[in-house]
Design a protein around this motif. Structure first.
Motif, PDB file in Angstrom:
ATOM      1  N   TYR A 221       0.865  -1.181   0.000  1.00  0.00           N
ATOM      2  CA  TYR A 221       0.000   0.000   0.000  1.00  0.00           C
ATOM      3  C   TYR A 221       0.896   1.223   0.000  1.00  0.00           C
ATOM      4  O   TYR A 221       1.868   1.288   0.765  1.00  0.00           O
ATOM      5  CB  TYR A 221      -0.867  -0.007   1.259  1.00  0.00           C
ATOM      6  N   GLU A 222       0.550   2.194  -0.844  1.00  0.00           N
ATOM      7  CA  GLU A 222       1.296   3.462  -0.837  1.00  0.00           C
ATOM      8  C   GLU A 222       0.352   4.571  -1.252  1.00  0.00           C
ATOM      9  O   GLU A 222      -0.135   4.623  -2.381  1.00  0.00           O
ATOM     10  CB  GLU A 222       2.504   3.396  -1.765  1.00  0.00           C
ATOM     11  N   ARG A 223       0.057   5.454  -0.305  1.00  0.00           N
ATOM     12  CA  ARG A 223      -0.974   6.464  -0.524  1.00  0.00           C
ATOM     13  C   ARG A 223      -0.620   7.417  -1.655  1.00  0.00           C
ATOM     14  O   ARG A 223      -1.491   7.785  -2.465  1.00  0.00           O
ATOM     15  CB  ARG A 223      -1.209   7.255   0.773  1.00  0.00           C
ATOM     16  N   ALA A 224       0.619   7.851  -1.752  1.00  0.00           N
ATOM     17  CA  ALA A 224       0.995   8.877  -2.721  1.00  0.00           C
ATOM     18  C   ALA A 224       0.739   8.449  -4.159  1.00  0.00           C
ATOM     19  O   ALA A 224       0.417   9.269  -5.007  1.00  0.00           O
ATOM     20  CB  ALA A 224       2.460   9.259  -2.539  1.00  0.00           C
ATOM     21  N   SER A 225       0.879   7.166  -4.441  1.00  0.00           N
ATOM     22  CA  SER A 225       0.665   6.676  -5.805  1.00  0.00           C
ATOM     23  C   SER A 225      -0.693   5.998  -5.967  1.00  0.00           C
ATOM     24  O   SER A 225      -0.977   5.408  -7.016  1.00  0.00           O
ATOM     25  CB  SER A 225       1.769   5.674  -6.183  1.00  0.00           C
ATOM     26  N   ASN A 226      -1.533   6.071  -4.920  1.00  0.00           N
ATOM     27  CA  ASN A 226      -2.856   5.424  -4.925  1.00  0.00           C
ATOM     28  C   ASN A 226      -2.758   3.918  -5.146  1.00  0.00           C
ATOM     29  O   ASN A 226      -3.663   3.299  -5.705  1.00  0.00           O
ATOM     30  CB  ASN A 226      -3.766   6.045  -5.998  1.00  0.00           C
TER      31      ASN A 226
END
Length: 245
Positions: A221-226
């Motif tokens: 999971y990585e918020r910045a890249s959705n």
């Protein structure tokens, strides 16, 4: 940012998520997503169950649990092997409470391919320990998860890794710097061998110790890249927590 030098054309993409830096890296024709965490300053935690004792299992469930405190995940990935009921196979500590003891003996599967290791999060640092060293030093971990095999041990690849192995999977793991301030999390974007995966940590990321988390089921999971990989429920999850806007 990742400080190690990589081969020409290795860095394909980069994104910032607070102080979590993720990059696309190519090494020996294999592609990886590499996320570096400032372990001295970031809120790095492990997650397994909610306050009611129910399995979290998904990145979305961790975010739901954090929302009650005005927090959210910046980054996360699965963090260690688990049984069918999602309980940890090896040592597991969450918020200073031991939920599973250290398993130091050999056994079947990748976990029992000794030496294996423990990822330990303490005040101001995070470290990968070979399991027997972990037992000997007995560090005071606020969070800990045991998995295996070790990928890199004091700068050397695991002695059982074969350059010509035909066992390839999507794999994920973590390496740490000698001073404990860098925790570098990696998931392969291609099917890779243990030798290829360990070599990335040793030769490119230059982490003296690195630990395999799992293969085939690996998710990130990585918020910045959705990015939020989905699938069946996971066991332990490691993540960086940030304030929600």
């Amino acid at each position: 940012m990742i400080r190690a030098l990589v081969t020409l054309g290795a860095v394909l993409w980069a994104a910032q998520a607070g102080a979590v830096s993720c990059e696309k890296v190519t090494h020996d024709a294999k592609r990886y997503t590499v996320c570096e965490v400032d372990a001295a300053n970031q809120d790095l935690r492990l997650f397994l169950n909610d306050d009611n004792g129910d399995l979290l299992g998904h990145f979305s469930s961790v975010n739901d649990a954090l929302a009650d405190d005005g927090k959210r995940l910046a980054f996360a990935m699965n963090a260690g092997m688990y049984h069918d009921d999602r309980s940890p196979v090896g040592h597991y500590v969450e918020n200073g409470q031991e939920q599973m003891r250290v398993i130091a003996n050999p056994g079947p599967g990748n976990f029992g391919l000794l030496p294996n290791g423990v990822f330990c999060i303490r005040e101001g640092r995070a470290d990968v320990f070979e399991t027997l060293e972990f037992v000997d030093q007995s560090p005071d971990c606020q969070f800990a998860t045991q998995s295996g095999p070790m990928l890199v041990i004091d700068g050397a690849l695991h002695p059982r890794f074969l350059p010509d192995s035909t066992s390839v999977f999507v794999r994920n793991g973590v390496g740490t710097s000698a001073d404990g301030t860098r925790a570098v999390f990696v998931i392969s974007d291609d099917y890779v061998t243990f030798h290829e995966f360990g070599s990335l940590f040793r030769d490119v990321l230059e982490t003296p110790n690195a630990l395999f988390f799992d293969g085939n089921i690996s998710r990130m999971y990585e918020r910045a890249s959705n990015r939020s990989d989905v699938g069946f429920s996971l066991g332990p999850i490691v993540g960086v927590v940030e304030d929600a806007p």
